[in-house]
Design a protein around this motif. Sequence first.
Motif, PDB file in Angstrom:
ATOM      1  N   ASP A 145       2.105   8.000  -1.082  1.00  8.37           N
ATOM      2  CA  ASP A 145       0.755   7.665  -1.495  1.00  8.37           C
ATOM      3  C   ASP A 145      -0.223   8.053  -0.398  1.00  8.37           C
ATOM      4  O   ASP A 145       0.060   7.912   0.784  1.00  8.37           O
ATOM      5  CB  ASP A 145       0.667   6.166  -1.776  1.00  8.37           C
ATOM      6  CG  ASP A 145       1.479   5.762  -3.000  1.00  8.37           C
ATOM      7  OD1 ASP A 145       1.837   4.583  -3.088  1.00  8.37           O
ATOM      8  OD2 ASP A 145       1.753   6.642  -3.838  1.00  8.37           O
ATOM      9  N   GLY A 156      -2.852   7.889   2.267  1.00  9.06           N
ATOM     10  CA  GLY A 156      -3.355   6.834   3.140  1.00  9.06           C
ATOM     11  C   GLY A 156      -4.323   7.424   4.139  1.00  9.06           C
ATOM     12  O   GLY A 156      -4.899   8.495   3.922  1.00  9.06           O
ATOM     13  N   ALA A 198      -1.445   3.260   4.559  1.00  2.00           N
ATOM     14  CA  ALA A 198      -2.250   2.635   3.511  1.00  2.00           C
ATOM     15  C   ALA A 198      -2.305   1.129   3.778  1.00  2.00           C
ATOM     16  O   ALA A 198      -1.282   0.456   3.699  1.00  2.00           O
ATOM     17  CB  ALA A 198      -1.645   2.908   2.145  1.00  2.00           C
ATOM     18  N   PRO A 199      -3.477   0.587   4.140  1.00  2.00           N
ATOM     19  CA  PRO A 199      -3.590  -0.863   4.348  1.00  2.00           C
ATOM     20  C   PRO A 199      -3.163  -1.621   3.100  1.00  2.00           C
ATOM     21  O   PRO A 199      -3.488  -1.224   1.975  1.00  2.00           O
ATOM     22  CB  PRO A 199      -5.083  -1.061   4.648  1.00  2.00           C
ATOM     23  CG  PRO A 199      -5.547   0.268   5.142  1.00  2.00           C
ATOM     24  CD  PRO A 199      -4.753   1.283   4.381  1.00  2.00           C
ATOM     25  N   GLN A 200      -2.446  -2.724   3.297  1.00  2.00           N
ATOM     26  CA  GLN A 200      -1.923  -3.476   2.162  1.00  2.00           C
ATOM     27  C   GLN A 200      -2.739  -4.726   1.851  1.00  2.00           C
ATOM     28  O   GLN A 200      -2.846  -5.124   0.702  1.00  2.00           O
ATOM     29  CB  GLN A 200      -0.457  -3.856   2.424  1.00  2.00           C
ATOM     30  CG  GLN A 200       0.468  -2.642   2.490  1.00  2.00           C
ATOM     31  CD  GLN A 200       1.921  -3.035   2.688  1.00  2.00           C
ATOM     32  OE1 GLN A 200       2.228  -4.154   3.099  1.00  2.00           O
ATOM     33  NE2 GLN A 200       2.824  -2.111   2.415  1.00  2.00           N
ATOM     34  N   ARG A 201      -3.293  -5.362   2.856  1.00  2.00           N
ATOM     35  CA  ARG A 201      -4.093  -6.565   2.598  1.00  2.00           C
ATOM     36  C   ARG A 201      -5.096  -6.763   3.725  1.00  2.00           C
ATOM     37  O   ARG A 201      -4.942  -6.241   4.824  1.00  2.00           O
ATOM     38  CB  ARG A 201      -3.192  -7.804   2.475  1.00  2.00           C
ATOM     39  CG  ARG A 201      -2.363  -8.105   3.722  1.00  2.00           C
ATOM     40  CD  ARG A 201      -1.399  -9.249   3.448  1.00  2.00           C
ATOM     41  NE  ARG A 201      -0.530  -9.514   4.581  1.00  2.00           N
ATOM     42  CZ  ARG A 201      -0.824 -10.340   5.582  1.00  2.00           C
ATOM     43  NH1 ARG A 201      -1.990 -10.978   5.577  1.00  2.00           N
ATOM     44  NH2 ARG A 201       0.028 -10.538   6.574  1.00  2.00           N
ATOM     45  N   ALA A 257      -1.014  -3.655   7.499  1.00  2.00           N
ATOM     46  CA  ALA A 257      -0.191  -2.707   6.743  1.00  2.00           C
ATOM     47  C   ALA A 257       1.272  -3.109   6.874  1.00  2.00           C
ATOM     48  O   ALA A 257       1.597  -4.224   7.304  1.00  2.00           O
ATOM     49  CB  ALA A 257      -0.428  -1.288   7.251  1.00  2.00           C
ATOM     50  N   ALA A 258       2.157  -2.212   6.474  1.00  2.00           N
ATOM     51  CA  ALA A 258       3.595  -2.481   6.560  1.00  2.00           C
ATOM     52  C   ALA A 258       3.996  -2.736   8.012  1.00  2.00           C
ATOM     53  O   ALA A 258       3.323  -2.303   8.952  1.00  2.00           O
ATOM     54  CB  ALA A 258       4.364  -1.300   5.986  1.00  2.00           C
ATOM     55  N   ARG A 261       3.768  -5.371   9.552  1.00  2.00           N
ATOM     56  CA  ARG A 261       2.767  -6.246  10.175  1.00  2.00           C
ATOM     57  C   ARG A 261       1.872  -5.473  11.137  1.00  2.00           C
ATOM     58  O   ARG A 261       1.421  -5.981  12.159  1.00  2.00           O
ATOM     59  CB  ARG A 261       3.446  -7.419  10.899  1.00  2.00           C
ATOM     60  CG  ARG A 261       4.255  -8.320   9.984  1.00  2.00           C
ATOM     61  CD  ARG A 261       4.960  -9.406  10.761  1.00  2.00           C
ATOM     62  NE  ARG A 261       4.010 -10.271  11.452  1.00  2.00           N
ATOM     63  CZ  ARG A 261       3.379 -11.307  10.899  1.00  2.00           C
ATOM     64  NH1 ARG A 261       3.595 -11.601   9.620  1.00  2.00           N
ATOM     65  NH2 ARG A 261       2.553 -12.051  11.598  1.00  2.00           N
TER      66      ARG A 261
END
Length: 222
Positions: free
Chosen positions: A78, A80, A187-190, A204-205, A207
Amino acid sequence: MDETDPDFRPDPHSPLDPRPRPAPRRSAIDWEDVREGLAQRRAILEETFAGRGPWADALLDRRTEHLAEPPPALDGEDTGIPMLVARGAATLYGLELRHLGHIVPMPRLARVPGAPPAMLGVIAVGGRVMRLFDLDRLCGGPAALPAGDGGAAGGAAEPGYALVLRTGTGRPAALRLHAVERVASVAPQRTAPAEAGPLVKAIAADRMAILDMAALFDVVKS
């Protein structure tokens, strides 16, 4: 039929007809029309090379469409943000590549009396003198590396790496890191929780703390 026969009549359409044929008529050349056509072609070429005209407009339209297309994903993943993945004392950081200059092993460090805790001192990289900040301390954590006496006469350079930032016309600055791992599309996740501090904008993944480069620059350029 024999040509000696008195009743012989040559066929005017036969290639054997011995009578001379009239030369084909050539159509008259309208030189004025030729000159006008050449002038029009010359005008079109001049508009094209000057970036005007239908051909140039079509080329610009195609280029605009090409630039508007999203970039392809890297390695099938994906899409990012291209980032440098680096480590501090206990934190994995992600820093956007477009804001970074280059990385060098830690040069000798000259301490600056009265400097804030996050500023370790000044270093020289590529003939430029710049302030060096500890990234962990900037983010509210402990220093990534012990503070040595690299600025003393004959002192050894400290371990780790200095990451030079692209500060543009602002004051040059660099970050001290414990280790540099890789360059990756992240890709930032939260969104980062409030306790992560004002310089971390996302997680991101693994941590990984994704840094807010605008906020970071506000600190190091002040």
